[in-house]
Design a protein around this motif. Structure first.
Motif, PDB file in Angstrom:
ATOM      1  N   THR A  24       0.825  -1.263   0.054  1.00 18.07           N
ATOM      2  CA  THR A  24      -0.123  -0.004   0.039  1.00 18.07           C
ATOM      3  C   THR A  24       0.961   1.285  -0.112  1.00 18.07           C
ATOM      4  N   THR A  25       0.260   2.395  -0.372  1.00 22.65           N
ATOM      5  CA  THR A  25       0.801   3.582  -0.262  1.00 22.65           C
ATOM      6  C   THR A  25      -0.244   4.626  -0.289  1.00 22.65           C
ATOM      7  N   TRP A  60       1.324   2.262 -10.401  1.00 16.77           N
ATOM      8  CA  TRP A  60       2.800   2.243 -10.575  1.00 16.77           C
ATOM      9  C   TRP A  60       2.860   4.065 -10.463  1.00 16.77           C
ATOM     10  N   THR A  62       1.458   6.260  -8.815  1.00 19.49           N
ATOM     11  CA  THR A  62       1.248   6.420  -7.428  1.00 19.49           C
ATOM     12  C   THR A  62       2.455   6.282  -6.507  1.00 19.49           C
ATOM     13  N   PHE A  63       2.775   4.991  -6.652  1.00 18.45           N
ATOM     14  CA  PHE A  63       4.026   4.523  -5.787  1.00 18.45           C
ATOM     15  C   PHE A  63       5.418   5.336  -6.349  1.00 18.45           C
ATOM     16  N   SER A  64       5.456   5.535  -7.582  1.00 19.32           N
ATOM     17  CA  SER A  64       6.511   6.327  -8.044  1.00 19.32           C
ATOM     18  C   SER A  64       6.744   7.698  -7.536  1.00 19.32           C
ATOM     19  N   ASN A  66       4.947   8.866  -4.668  1.00 17.69           N
ATOM     20  CA  ASN A  66       4.729   9.064  -3.031  1.00 17.69           C
ATOM     21  C   ASN A  66       6.210   8.415  -2.272  1.00 17.69           C
ATOM     22  N   ARG A  67       6.943   7.611  -3.023  1.00 17.28           N
ATOM     23  CA  ARG A  67       8.129   7.053  -2.500  1.00 17.28           C
ATOM     24  C   ARG A  67       8.143   6.599  -1.149  1.00 17.28           C
ATOM     25  N   LEU A  69       6.129   2.991   1.188  1.00 18.49           N
ATOM     26  CA  LEU A  69       4.919   2.019   0.903  1.00 18.49           C
ATOM     27  C   LEU A  69       4.882   1.216   2.348  1.00 18.49           C
ATOM     28  N   CYS A 107       1.378   5.415   5.292  1.00 14.73           N
ATOM     29  CA  CYS A 107       0.633   4.428   4.510  1.00 14.73           C
ATOM     30  C   CYS A 107      -0.383   3.454   5.323  1.00 14.73           C
ATOM     31  N   CYS A 135      13.336  -0.784  -0.095  1.00 16.44           N
ATOM     32  CA  CYS A 135      12.746   0.036   0.845  1.00 16.44           C
ATOM     33  C   CYS A 135      13.345   0.072   2.399  1.00 16.44           C
TER      34      CYS A 135
END
Ligand SMILES: NC(=O)C1=CN([C@@H]2O[C@H](COP(=O)(O)OP(=O)(O)OC[C@H]3O[C@@H](n4cnc5c(N)ncnc54)[C@H](O)[C@@H]3O)[C@@H](O)[C@H]2O)C=CC1
Ligand SMILES: Cc1cc2nc3c(=O)[nH]c(=O)nc-3n(C[C@H](O)[C@H](O)[C@H](O)COP(=O)(O)O)c2cc1C
Length: 164
Positions: A24-25, A60, A62-64, A66-67, A69, A107, A135
């Motif tokens: 999740t993020t 992808w 969104t994760f990219s 937010n950085r 997870l 998160c 991570c």
């Protein structure tokens, strides 16, 4: 050299059992989550995981951005949740199906996950279709569920564990 084709690779990988996780993020780019079996411990000093995400997935970007997870490792009984986060289901519907806490990074942390690893993404390496997200673990939460869950031979299998 006889390089195996995609189907040969997948057929072989189907024999490699792996834990099932919901990644999740949340942050400036919004909330997102997906199911992942491509999660691995890298080093314990500092505690680091890697997560592989297909750059073609809707989550992808969104994760990219937010950085951050959270890796939520599932226990037996959470297969329907895994299917929701692994399909084409709208994001709000995915999150509405379970209870969440907010981790230190912001998160969503899945209540009753076997283990949750709240992380900041320190490095991203692109290989083929996927991004490998390294991570740094900020905090860990555990839950004493009696059975783990693995993805093996294209299906779910419960794993009984001794009390811990
Ligand atoms: N690493 C990944 O991106 C994975 C993606 N999936 C997704 O779930 C679908 C169903 O998977 P299965 O029922 O296990 O049957 P499958 O025959 O599509 O995949 C068998 C195994 O191959 C590997 N694999 C599948 N797609 C991959 C990909 N794009 N990149 C790297 N490894 C991959 C995984 O270990 C998977 O368990 C896949 O087609 C894929 O869309 C599933 C597992 C891992
Ligand atoms: C058991 C299982 C394991 C999966 N593992 C991964 C993975 O490790 N990496 C990945 O990018 N996608 C993986 N997927 C596929 C993603 O969960 C799926 O593409 C994701 O939900 C994004 O879908 P969307 O584009 O509809 O949002 C897996 C799916 C399942 C069912």
């Amino acid at each position: 050299m006889n390089v195996p084709n995609q189907q040969t690779f997948r057929d072989a990988m189907a024999c490699v059992g792996a834990a099932v996780n919901i990644i999740t993020t949340d942050g400036p780019a919004g909330q997102a989550g997906f199911t992942a079996s491509a999660v691995c411990s890298v080093t314990d000093s500092p505690p680091t995981l890697l997560v592989c995400l297909n750059r073609g997935a809707s989550v992808w970007p969104t994760f990219s951005e937010n950085r951050t997870l959270c890796v939520n490792t599932l226990c037996a009984g959470q297969e329907p949740l895994s299917n929701l986060f692994g399909g084409k289901t709208p994001m709000a519907e995915r999150f509405a199906a379970a209870s969440w806490q907010t981790g230190e990074t912001g998160c969503p942390r899945l209540e009753e996950a076997l283990a949750s690893f709240d992380c900041r993404i320190s490095q991203v390496v692109s290989v083929g279709t996927h991004d490998i997200m390294f991570c740094d673990i900020v905090s860990i939460t555990r839950h004493p569920a009696p059975q783990g869950l693995v993805w093996f031979d294209r299906g779910y299998h419960a794993l009984l564990r001794p009390a811990c």
